[in-house]
Write a protein that holds these residues in place. Sequence first.
Motif, PDB file in Angstrom:
ATOM      1  N   UNK A 218       0.951  27.731  13.119  1.00 41.92           N
ATOM      2  CA  UNK A 218       0.272  28.963  13.019  1.00 41.92           C
ATOM      3  C   UNK A 218      -1.158  29.078  12.774  1.00 41.92           C
ATOM      4  N   UNK A 219      -1.426  27.772  11.523  1.00 40.65           N
ATOM      5  CA  UNK A 219      -2.746  27.681  10.791  1.00 40.65           C
ATOM      6  C   UNK A 219      -3.678  27.855  12.335  1.00 40.65           C
ATOM      7  N   UNK A 220      -3.316  26.766  13.237  1.00 40.47           N
ATOM      8  CA  UNK A 220      -4.307  26.312  14.232  1.00 40.47           C
ATOM      9  C   UNK A 220      -4.169  27.624  15.316  1.00 40.47           C
ATOM     10  N   UNK A 221      -3.032  28.235  15.049  1.00 37.69           N
ATOM     11  CA  UNK A 221      -3.925  29.845  15.830  1.00 37.69           C
ATOM     12  C   UNK A 221      -4.153  30.924  14.914  1.00 37.69           C
ATOM     13  N   UNK A 222      -4.744  30.442  13.754  1.00 34.99           N
ATOM     14  CA  UNK A 222      -5.660  31.810  12.939  1.00 34.99           C
ATOM     15  C   UNK A 222      -4.647  33.069  12.689  1.00 34.99           C
ATOM     16  N   UNK A 241      -9.757  28.763   4.384  1.00 34.19           N
ATOM     17  CA  UNK A 241      -9.762  27.283   4.560  1.00 34.19           C
ATOM     18  C   UNK A 241     -11.490  27.305   5.178  1.00 34.19           C
ATOM     19  N   UNK A 242     -12.385  27.609   4.085  1.00 29.08           N
ATOM     20  CA  UNK A 242     -13.528  27.238   3.635  1.00 29.08           C
ATOM     21  C   UNK A 242     -13.790  27.710   2.383  1.00 29.08           C
ATOM     22  N   UNK A 254      -6.295  26.050  -2.138  1.00 27.77           N
ATOM     23  CA  UNK A 254      -5.479  25.537  -2.095  1.00 27.77           C
ATOM     24  C   UNK A 254      -5.032  24.484  -1.029  1.00 27.77           C
ATOM     25  N   UNK A 255      -5.997  25.154  -0.142  1.00 30.40           N
ATOM     26  CA  UNK A 255      -5.932  24.422   1.259  1.00 30.40           C
ATOM     27  C   UNK A 255      -7.737  23.134   0.604  1.00 30.40           C
TER      28      UNK A 255
END
Length: 419
Positions: A218-222, A241-242, A254-255
């Motif tokens: 899910x994260x890979x596909x934004x 994710x930045x 939290x990433x």
Amino acid sequence: MIGSAQNLYFPPTTGSTWETLPPESLNWCPEKIDLLNNFLEDNNTKAFILLKDGKIVLESYFNGHTENAPWQWASAGKTITSFVTGIAQQEGFLSINDPTATYLGEGWTSCTASDELTITIEHQLTMTSGLNDGVSDPTCTSSSCLECIATPGSRWAYHNAPYTLLDPVIETATGSSLNDYTTQKLKTPTGMNGLFVSVQNNKVFFSTARSMARFGLLMLNQGNWNGNQILTDPDYFNQMITASQALNEAYGYLWWLNGTATYMLPGLQSVFNGPLFPLAPDDTYAAMGKDGQFLNVIPSENMVWIRMGEDPGNLPIPFLLNDQIWEYINDLECELSTTDVSQPQLQLTPNPAQERFTVTASKEMVSIEVFTAQHRLVKSQQTSGLDTTLKVTSLPPGLYFVKVYFADGTTRVQKLLVL
């Protein structure tokens, strides 16, 4: 739609069907896969899954664990909380700029009322609340344990208690329990299973390994699951994710983030030079938890991999295990034939080295970096051509990693032993 990765497969949201991709289609050698599995088993791994283009390439279970057995995510589960906070914001239940006291009430800390009001949800997401992580129990969420020692946003410290208090923020804002809201907004649309369970002062997510892999996909596909845009706010997704602040460049919402110039680690106020994972692609971002619970997402490779397990036992910082796994992944390809020049060849001589070593490559190099085994950048040199010599007389004896950047945009990493 925010955008999506290319040519991704998504497993059905019900049942156990999941398409696979043969390792040989990626030129991965069976004997090198065996070496990876042996390493994982020797380091107390329970489950390992690697996805390429959404399909399962590698899936192994060790030490009595099975496909249907749940396991803890530990702090890797923080990323689920981050994700559903973004959903709560897009639905208008909260704004991350809101003071936390809006949802927890006045007196949720032992700070003055004015200081308490300066702490926002975003500070909880970025580990910059300014609360004291040096108390005797940093997981304690009672107001007596939450002392203001810095202006919010001015100090990064990995502190569980402010993170844990995101749970009642979400519950108060949405009017749903954390588990109900997560089920409705995340688990049901993606086919994930799992549950947040109270463990002492923490709420810890438990699920199967495939559910962790689903979240990575899910994260890979934004934030989009097979055409269903679950997280519709592109700004929030990108903020997750930045780098969320300038204090710890390797931390988003939290990433954990790779490819940054510096990073900080839990329990320390030191800033370290170099990327968090020298052996991983720069665009890798990861969910990481105690005892080596890892979820790595690599957009440039259309790849996701997860590791669940117990404490590897032989590492001072379990984060190092993540990079060690990358060493095995990077070495999965079979040896190229002499007629296959699609990947640059690399040689370090002499190895071991004493005073200097020469890097020889089959393609033009542009720069070389040398890292310690603890991820610290100790040497960087611009170059050109096919060979370069570097001095190592200033380096203490030990194991190092040499990362070479090529003119065509590719990179290669090899070990170097300095005597």
